[in-house]
Scaffold this active site. Sequence first.
Site, PDB file in Angstrom:
ATOM      1  N   CYS A   1       0.849  -1.187   0.000  1.00  0.00           N
ATOM      2  CA  CYS A   1       0.000   0.000   0.000  1.00  0.00           C
ATOM      3  C   CYS A   1       0.888   1.243   0.000  1.00  0.00           C
ATOM      4  O   CYS A   1       2.107   1.145   0.137  1.00  0.00           O
ATOM      5  CB  CYS A   1      -0.945   0.024   1.201  1.00  0.00           C
ATOM      6  SG  CYS A   1      -0.111   0.254   2.778  1.00  0.00           S
TER       7      CYS A   1
ATOM      8  N   ASP B   1       0.548  18.215 -27.654  1.00  0.00           N
ATOM      9  CA  ASP B   1       1.420  17.900 -28.771  1.00  0.00           C
ATOM     10  C   ASP B   1       0.649  18.173 -30.063  1.00  0.00           C
ATOM     11  O   ASP B   1      -0.577  18.084 -30.084  1.00  0.00           O
ATOM     12  CB  ASP B   1       1.842  16.428 -28.706  1.00  0.00           C
ATOM     13  CG  ASP B   1       2.709  16.039 -29.880  1.00  0.00           C
ATOM     14  OD1 ASP B   1       3.740  16.696 -30.077  1.00  0.00           O
ATOM     15  OD2 ASP B   1       2.347  15.099 -30.590  1.00  0.00           O
TER      16      ASP B   1
ATOM     17  N   ASP C   1       6.604  11.682 -26.987  1.00  0.00           N
ATOM     18  CA  ASP C   1       5.859  12.334 -25.904  1.00  0.00           C
ATOM     19  C   ASP C   1       6.003  11.602 -24.572  1.00  0.00           C
ATOM     20  O   ASP C   1       5.589  12.116 -23.537  1.00  0.00           O
ATOM     21  CB  ASP C   1       4.368  12.412 -26.258  1.00  0.00           C
ATOM     22  CG  ASP C   1       4.106  13.295 -27.460  1.00  0.00           C
ATOM     23  OD1 ASP C   1       4.528  14.458 -27.419  1.00  0.00           O
ATOM     24  OD2 ASP C   1       3.502  12.817 -28.427  1.00  0.00           O
TER      25      ASP C   1
END
Length: 831
Positions: free
Chosen positions: A36, A514, A717
């Site tokens: 966790c 982009d 990207d």
Amino acid sequence: MAEPTPHGDGVVAVPPGRDAPTGETRLALPVEGMECAACAVRIEKRLSKTPGVQSAVVNYATGEALVAFDPSATDVEHLAETVEKTGYGIRTETLAVPLSDDTSAGAVEAVLSRANGFLRAEVEDDETTLYYVPGVADPDALLEALETAGLVEAGATVERADPEAAEQEAEARYRSMLRRLMVAAALTLPVVVIAMTHGALDFPGSRLVQLALTTPVVVWAGRGFFTGAWRAFRHHAADMNTLVALGVGTAYGYSLLATLADDALMQLTGRHPDVYFEAAAVIVTLILVGRVLEERAKGKTGAAIRRLMNLQPPTARVLREESEVEVPVAEVSVGDLVVVRPGERVPLDGLVTEGASAVDESMITGEPLPVEKRPGEAVTGGTVNRTGAFTFRVSRTGRSTTLAQIVRLVREAQGSKAPIQRLADTVAGIFVPTVLLIAIATFVVWFDFGPEPRLAFALLTFVSVLIIACPCALGLATPTALVVATGRAAEHGILLKGGEAVERIRSVDVVVLDKTGTLTEGTPRLTDVVPVNGWAESDLLALAAAAEARSEHPIADAIVEEAEVRRLTLLPVEAFQSETGLGIEATVDGRAVLIGNRAFLDERGLDQAPLDAPEVALAESGKTVVRVAVDGQAAGLLAVADTIRETSADAVRELQALGIEVVMVTGDAEAPARAVAQQVGITTVEANVRPADKAAVVRRYQAEGRVVAHVGDGINDAPALAAADVGVALASGTDIAMEAADVTLMRPSLLAVANAFRLSSRTMRTIKQNLFFAFVYNVIGIPVAAGLLYPVAGVLLSPMVASAAMALSSVSVVTNSLRLRAVRVGEEHAA
């Protein structure tokens, strides 16, 4: 081979991360055993306190600890020991190496003691097994150091670790958890049916049946919660495992006692005790649902980096002694001459020495049109050679290549994202011990000062406090809202990667878009046919398409495609010749056709004056223009461009209406970038930007205190998508972009970005409401369960009522989350 950074006596160390200060080493340690976000927080705190560590960020999602440290003050082995002392482990890989005679483990460790990432060596039967941290240590460098020291013969065969081992382990872990969930769900259903009928299905032995069904759910399916809670306890901490184990253990333990000692408790308390098997089973099952989804999401986290690394071909065709030799890429050195044929990927970075070709560099620039390469021009590893063959001289290898740097940028950006969904774990650290103290105090007070039967009252109030504090609703508060929200978003083509993405989206105030493939379609199309000297548009296009049909260039594909759309007849081609980087020359139906740039037609001495003015206008609008001449006379222009998506302008306006600043970043040239930006309504444009610079643009806005979302579709990207607070990828783009992103848009419409922002805001409001419901019953119910009202009103909360309150809080949470299904994500035209 890659040129390593020298460190010590010829031993190799991993180079520091990008922009690392002098004397600082940055690396990512793969951590095992985290269950966790609180686990990540504990490791992070312990590492941050380690002498010599400048910073430490532990990412639960990626399972990595990004550590910056002074190598003169500490080392990887010490960092690994620190992680292990916190109760977790560091994933290691091995390298089995045959040794020279009479070589001890001590001798091996002495040589490699200063090698970054090396942990230890074990020697058995003239073979040493080296244990090292993957991604930190360079196994080839370790082997080279042993060869230099004379402990290993040069060229010795070594046994390397299976590169797929970690992925296979993750898949096995996921399947094991999924199997436990399916069994738990099957066993829980009849328990819930029996319990919820309120005695209608009561029969002799019904409690034993519930016990038999619930026991494997708790003991087998839910064992991870108890082991996690025990590990947290041993290290003086509390997390979600502690809460789940407390709730499940209390409900199951009390019910077990009530079942096996029903008569004794009846005599002791004067009433038949109730059982809460359904509570224990339901808690385990529902929390397992969240864990299974989480494990699957975590398994996909590293896919982006794996896909990036797979872009590099495993071998290269190297010129040695005037012949081509195919060798592993790892054995290629700087200065080697490498041959690349059409259709192959460029293995490494370098400069072209011979030949010419068009190379697809979309993975670097995002530009769909291949770039012509001639001698003296640079080529990049991982790019695709489209047409001709060429030879290049290698300039960079290993971790210094552009592709390797992109991989590192993505890894660093992902690793720097500390989990922000910590509210439940933070509260748990205070809530759990507080409840335990209240329960113990309640037992003591009732046992010492309560009326008779004091033990019965003490046990009753003790159990009631623990049951009403059951963290079932707390465990459901976030997952249920996220499951409903992500499902609703998926119906509208928006895939959210996880809770962190939902949490961050609502705070975004800058969206970086982009251009190629995001604002535009991402593929070149013929946009203009400009005939001159009396030519008809259809005749000119038919001749050009017939000639270009034999070309493999994307511009040719666009011309031919448009001719097919117009259903033009392509005339027969008698001759065809292509000159890379200039144009083509063909004979079509007996007519001489030239198609290319100005220089190509100038070489033939043609008068091109009629083409100059219209070409300027087309070029200024960001289009790629080719000239056409027929039978020695200028015939016209063909313009190709990456067309803008229909919904791009509307999407930009919607984002701006939400108060979000929109920025366009692209690897394209200034002119086409400005042209596209003007058409969609964007004023802030940054052109000629390479991958690392895109991420830098994102970080610049972040340094100003802005929350940034980056929207893109290409490999180029990926670093910016990972570096942004929220990365948004189009599914029409590359898998790598989607894996690096937090949000994937399955439909080619940027309107979905604004819709995602609206849904995120509503979801976070729902989660906060859920957390309120989860605690309000505890805040009100715990004092009542402890008997605070008994002296005044004679009211004492029974465990059954406490369980009902707990269930009511869970029902409130789930019902509130289901309201998200009615949220209107967006108009249908957003699709």
